[in-house]
Design a protein around this motif. Structure first.
Motif, PDB file in Angstrom:
ATOM      1  N   GLU A 153       0.813  -1.209   0.000  1.00  0.00           N
ATOM      2  CA  GLU A 153       0.000   0.000   0.000  1.00  0.00           C
ATOM      3  C   GLU A 153       0.853   1.269   0.000  1.00  0.00           C
ATOM      4  O   GLU A 153       0.598   2.201  -0.759  1.00  0.00           O
ATOM      5  CB  GLU A 153      -0.929  -0.005   1.215  1.00  0.00           C
ATOM      6  N   LYS A 154       1.891   1.282   0.828  1.00  0.00           N
ATOM      7  CA  LYS A 154       2.702   2.499   0.943  1.00  0.00           C
ATOM      8  C   LYS A 154       3.481   2.794  -0.331  1.00  0.00           C
ATOM      9  O   LYS A 154       3.953   3.924  -0.515  1.00  0.00           O
ATOM     10  CB  LYS A 154       3.665   2.374   2.124  1.00  0.00           C
ATOM     11  N   GLU A 155       3.628   1.796  -1.220  1.00  0.00           N
ATOM     12  CA  GLU A 155       4.359   2.006  -2.465  1.00  0.00           C
ATOM     13  C   GLU A 155       3.429   2.296  -3.645  1.00  0.00           C
ATOM     14  O   GLU A 155       3.891   2.476  -4.766  1.00  0.00           O
ATOM     15  CB  GLU A 155       5.231   0.791  -2.789  1.00  0.00           C
ATOM     16  N   CYS A 156       2.121   2.326  -3.376  1.00  0.00           N
ATOM     17  CA  CYS A 156       1.180   2.631  -4.459  1.00  0.00           C
ATOM     18  C   CYS A 156       1.082   4.126  -4.704  1.00  0.00           C
ATOM     19  O   CYS A 156       0.856   4.569  -5.829  1.00  0.00           O
ATOM     20  CB  CYS A 156      -0.200   2.063  -4.123  1.00  0.00           C
ATOM     21  N   SER A 157       1.242   4.906  -3.659  1.00  0.00           N
ATOM     22  CA  SER A 157       1.175   6.357  -3.805  1.00  0.00           C
ATOM     23  C   SER A 157       1.819   6.996  -2.593  1.00  0.00           C
ATOM     24  O   SER A 157       1.938   6.368  -1.534  1.00  0.00           O
ATOM     25  CB  SER A 157      -0.281   6.819  -3.929  1.00  0.00           C
ATOM     26  N   SER A 158       2.206   8.247  -2.738  1.00  0.00           N
ATOM     27  CA  SER A 158       2.721   8.988  -1.591  1.00  0.00           C
ATOM     28  C   SER A 158       1.608   9.330  -0.616  1.00  0.00           C
ATOM     29  O   SER A 158       1.864   9.723   0.512  1.00  0.00           O
ATOM     30  CB  SER A 158       3.404  10.281  -2.063  1.00  0.00           C
ATOM     31  N   ALA A 159       0.368   9.207  -1.057  1.00  0.00           N
ATOM     32  CA  ALA A 159      -0.786   9.407  -0.184  1.00  0.00           C
ATOM     33  C   ALA A 159      -1.437   8.058   0.094  1.00  0.00           C
ATOM     34  O   ALA A 159      -1.186   7.074  -0.596  1.00  0.00           O
ATOM     35  CB  ALA A 159      -1.792  10.355  -0.833  1.00  0.00           C
ATOM     36  N   LYS A 160      -2.299   8.012   1.101  1.00  0.00           N
ATOM     37  CA  LYS A 160      -2.953   6.770   1.476  1.00  0.00           C
ATOM     38  C   LYS A 160      -4.234   6.591   0.678  1.00  0.00           C
ATOM     39  O   LYS A 160      -5.118   7.428   0.709  1.00  0.00           O
ATOM     40  CB  LYS A 160      -3.276   6.759   2.972  1.00  0.00           C
ATOM     41  N   TYR A 161      -4.319   5.480  -0.064  1.00  0.00           N
ATOM     42  CA  TYR A 161      -5.545   5.140  -0.765  1.00  0.00           C
ATOM     43  C   TYR A 161      -6.530   4.543   0.229  1.00  0.00           C
ATOM     44  O   TYR A 161      -6.164   3.654   1.009  1.00  0.00           O
ATOM     45  CB  TYR A 161      -5.283   4.093  -1.841  1.00  0.00           C
ATOM     46  N   SER A 162      -7.767   4.965   0.192  1.00  0.00           N
ATOM     47  CA  SER A 162      -8.763   4.402   1.101  1.00  0.00           C
ATOM     48  C   SER A 162     -10.146   4.465   0.468  1.00  0.00           C
ATOM     49  O   SER A 162     -10.689   5.550   0.253  1.00  0.00           O
ATOM     50  CB  SER A 162      -8.757   5.165   2.426  1.00  0.00           C
ATOM     51  N   PRO A 163     -10.769   3.291   0.200  1.00  0.00           N
ATOM     52  CA  PRO A 163     -10.143   1.970   0.191  1.00  0.00           C
ATOM     53  C   PRO A 163      -9.468   1.679  -1.151  1.00  0.00           C
ATOM     54  O   PRO A 163      -9.701   2.385  -2.126  1.00  0.00           O
ATOM     55  CB  PRO A 163     -11.349   1.044   0.402  1.00  0.00           C
ATOM     56  N   PHE A 164      -8.669   0.625  -1.197  1.00  0.00           N
ATOM     57  CA  PHE A 164      -7.963   0.244  -2.414  1.00  0.00           C
ATOM     58  C   PHE A 164      -8.911   0.003  -3.587  1.00  0.00           C
ATOM     59  O   PHE A 164      -8.632   0.359  -4.718  1.00  0.00           O
ATOM     60  CB  PHE A 164      -7.171  -1.047  -2.161  1.00  0.00           C
ATOM     61  N   SER A 165     -10.043  -0.646  -3.282  1.00  0.00           N
ATOM     62  CA  SER A 165     -10.959  -1.063  -4.338  1.00  0.00           C
ATOM     63  C   SER A 165     -11.499   0.117  -5.138  1.00  0.00           C
ATOM     64  O   SER A 165     -12.009  -0.052  -6.246  1.00  0.00           O
ATOM     65  CB  SER A 165     -12.129  -1.860  -3.743  1.00  0.00           C
ATOM     66  N   ASP A 166     -11.387   1.342  -4.601  1.00  0.00           N
ATOM     67  CA  ASP A 166     -11.848   2.519  -5.329  1.00  0.00           C
ATOM     68  C   ASP A 166     -10.859   2.972  -6.401  1.00  0.00           C
ATOM     69  O   ASP A 166     -11.220   3.763  -7.274  1.00  0.00           O
ATOM     70  CB  ASP A 166     -12.078   3.692  -4.360  1.00  0.00           C
ATOM     71  N   PHE A 167      -9.621   2.500  -6.331  1.00  0.00           N
ATOM     72  CA  PHE A 167      -8.595   3.026  -7.217  1.00  0.00           C
ATOM     73  C   PHE A 167      -7.959   1.965  -8.113  1.00  0.00           C
ATOM     74  O   PHE A 167      -7.282   2.299  -9.081  1.00  0.00           O
ATOM     75  CB  PHE A 167      -7.506   3.712  -6.388  1.00  0.00           C
ATOM     76  N   PHE A 168      -8.165   0.695  -7.793  1.00  0.00           N
ATOM     77  CA  PHE A 168      -7.601  -0.377  -8.608  1.00  0.00           C
ATOM     78  C   PHE A 168      -8.683  -1.405  -8.901  1.00  0.00           C
ATOM     79  O   PHE A 168      -9.602  -1.604  -8.110  1.00  0.00           O
ATOM     80  CB  PHE A 168      -6.424  -1.051  -7.892  1.00  0.00           C
ATOM     81  N   ARG A 169      -8.548  -2.083 -10.028  1.00  0.00           N
ATOM     82  CA  ARG A 169      -9.482  -3.145 -10.370  1.00  0.00           C
ATOM     83  C   ARG A 169      -8.711  -4.301 -10.994  1.00  0.00           C
ATOM     84  O   ARG A 169      -7.653  -4.096 -11.612  1.00  0.00           O
ATOM     85  CB  ARG A 169     -10.555  -2.638 -11.341  1.00  0.00           C
ATOM     86  N   ILE A 170      -9.209  -5.497 -10.837  1.00  0.00           N
ATOM     87  CA  ILE A 170      -8.557  -6.676 -11.397  1.00  0.00           C
ATOM     88  C   ILE A 170      -8.546  -6.567 -12.919  1.00  0.00           C
ATOM     89  O   ILE A 170      -9.551  -6.241 -13.547  1.00  0.00           O
ATOM     90  CB  ILE A 170      -9.280  -7.952 -10.933  1.00  0.00           C
ATOM     91  N   GLY A 171      -7.394  -6.807 -13.494  1.00  0.00           N
ATOM     92  CA  GLY A 171      -7.217  -6.676 -14.939  1.00  0.00           C
ATOM     93  C   GLY A 171      -6.694  -5.319 -15.377  1.00  0.00           C
ATOM     94  O   GLY A 171      -6.324  -5.147 -16.542  1.00  0.00           O
ATOM     95  N   GLN A 172      -6.632  -4.365 -14.455  1.00  0.00           N
ATOM     96  CA  GLN A 172      -6.147  -3.019 -14.788  1.00  0.00           C
ATOM     97  C   GLN A 172      -4.665  -3.050 -15.146  1.00  0.00           C
ATOM     98  O   GLN A 172      -3.863  -3.717 -14.500  1.00  0.00           O
ATOM     99  CB  GLN A 172      -6.373  -2.091 -13.602  1.00  0.00           C
ATOM    100  N   ILE A 173      -4.306  -2.326 -16.193  1.00  0.00           N
ATOM    101  CA  ILE A 173      -2.908  -2.190 -16.605  1.00  0.00           C
ATOM    102  C   ILE A 173      -2.309  -0.974 -15.901  1.00  0.00           C
ATOM    103  O   ILE A 173      -2.843   0.134 -16.007  1.00  0.00           O
ATOM    104  CB  ILE A 173      -2.776  -2.019 -18.125  1.00  0.00           C
ATOM    105  N   ILE A 174      -1.231  -1.187 -15.181  1.00  0.00           N
ATOM    106  CA  ILE A 174      -0.495  -0.090 -14.557  1.00  0.00           C
ATOM    107  C   ILE A 174       0.730   0.168 -15.431  1.00  0.00           C
ATOM    108  O   ILE A 174       1.629  -0.680 -15.515  1.00  0.00           O
ATOM    109  CB  ILE A 174      -0.070  -0.442 -13.124  1.00  0.00           C
ATOM    110  N   PRO A 175       0.782   1.306 -16.110  1.00  0.00           N
ATOM    111  CA  PRO A 175       1.825   1.509 -17.128  1.00  0.00           C
ATOM    112  C   PRO A 175       3.240   1.643 -16.581  1.00  0.00           C
ATOM    113  O   PRO A 175       4.200   1.324 -17.283  1.00  0.00           O
ATOM    114  CB  PRO A 175       1.386   2.799 -17.832  1.00  0.00           C
ATOM    115  N   LYS A 176       3.370   2.123 -15.327  1.00  0.00           N
ATOM    116  CA  LYS A 176       4.722   2.355 -14.802  1.00  0.00           C
ATOM    117  C   LYS A 176       4.843   1.794 -13.389  1.00  0.00           C
ATOM    118  O   LYS A 176       4.193   2.276 -12.463  1.00  0.00           O
ATOM    119  CB  LYS A 176       5.039   3.851 -14.806  1.00  0.00           C
TER     120      LYS A 176
END
Length: 266
Positions: A153-176
């Motif tokens: 979680e701490k390496e996904c963003s400099s800010a805290k995502y809450s909750p994760f499910s709002d910002f990522f989805r299964i099958g999503q391509i993360i370009p970098k």
């Protein structure tokens, strides 16, 4: 021999990756794309579809790299999640043998080992990743050829995502995604999204488009990208802003931890 179909996947629903009509088009050592089809508990094989005309199999022990230790892998319902999540999906494997019954034997471990070795030698590089699972502690991603690791979680963003499910989805391509290191004890790569982005040199009184991450008293967490986060101050005139929405802001102040900004428009 009884074939146990996993999760209702039927061979007739699978589509060809190529128009191969016979095995004369293939050679031992070729790396090809196949669809993982079903698990045969009696032979301990994973059946694959190469094309409508060609079928093959992967011995269960040759599916994993690093090798997987299981106390009970005889029944399909005890297959680890990594296998179950791969059924009906395209994978790559290397041809190792042709058999008299017409089947083609493949080995996924060889391809994965090569992918691991290449990535181990690429520490510090930026790769593309695909989200495979979402957990409270982070997201599990595939960084190529079935190589899976956790982005905490701490390496996904400099800010805290809450909750994760709002910002990522299964099958999503993360370009970098940046490869930070490799843990030889767990055979996992340490990855980071936020470190894949260089911190921008921002100037006061300039406009930026930001993503709303969450709410704090009197403001919102926002990011330009995962490596550049800040706080947007709000008041009674600021409209309701949903998590995940994008808005324009004016940078007001630069701080060591990020920036402060004001809402301009959505």
């Amino acid at each position: 021999m009884e074939n146990k179909i996993v999760q209702g996947i039927r061979p007739e629903r699978l589509y060809s990756m190529t128009e191969l009509e016979n095995k004369d088009d293939l050679r031992i050592g070729d790396v090809i794309a196949v669809i993982l089809d079903y698990y045969d508990s009696e032979s301990n094989r994973l059946s694959v579809t190469i094309s409508p005309q060609l079928h093959g199999f992967i011995q269960f022990d040759n599916f994993f790299y690093p090798p997987l230790s299981l106390t009970d892998n005889a029944e399909y319902h005890n297959l680890p999640k990594e296998v179950n999540s791969t059924f009906s999906k395209k994978i790559t494997a290397q041809i190792v043998a042709f058999h008299e019954d017409g089947s083609i034997e493949l080995d996924r471990r060889i391809v994965m080992q090569s992918a691991y070795e290449k990535l181990v030698n690429s520490i510090g590089s930026i790769v593309e990743a695909t989200v495979e699972n979402i957990h409270n502690s982070g997201i599990f991603v595939d960084i190529g050829n079935g190589v899976r690791s956790l982005i905490r979680e701490k390496e996904c963003s400099s800010a805290k995502y809450s909750p994760f499910s709002d910002f990522f989805r299964i099958g999503q391509i993360i370009p970098k995604v940046k490869i930070l290191s490799f843990d030889s004890q767990t055979n996992r790569f340490n990855l980071s999204i936020k470190r894949a982005y260089e911190r921008q040199v921002l100037k006061p009184y300039t406009s930026e488009r930001v993503k709303v991450l969450g709410t704090i008293p009197g403001g919102r967490f926002v990011e330009i990208d995962p490596g550049n986060v800040g706080i947007m101050d709000v008041d009674e005139n600021t409209p309701m802003l949903e998590q995940g929405s994008y808005v324009w802001v004016c940078i007001r102040k630069i701080t060591p931890k990020g920036f402060r900004c004001d809402f301009v428009c959505d």
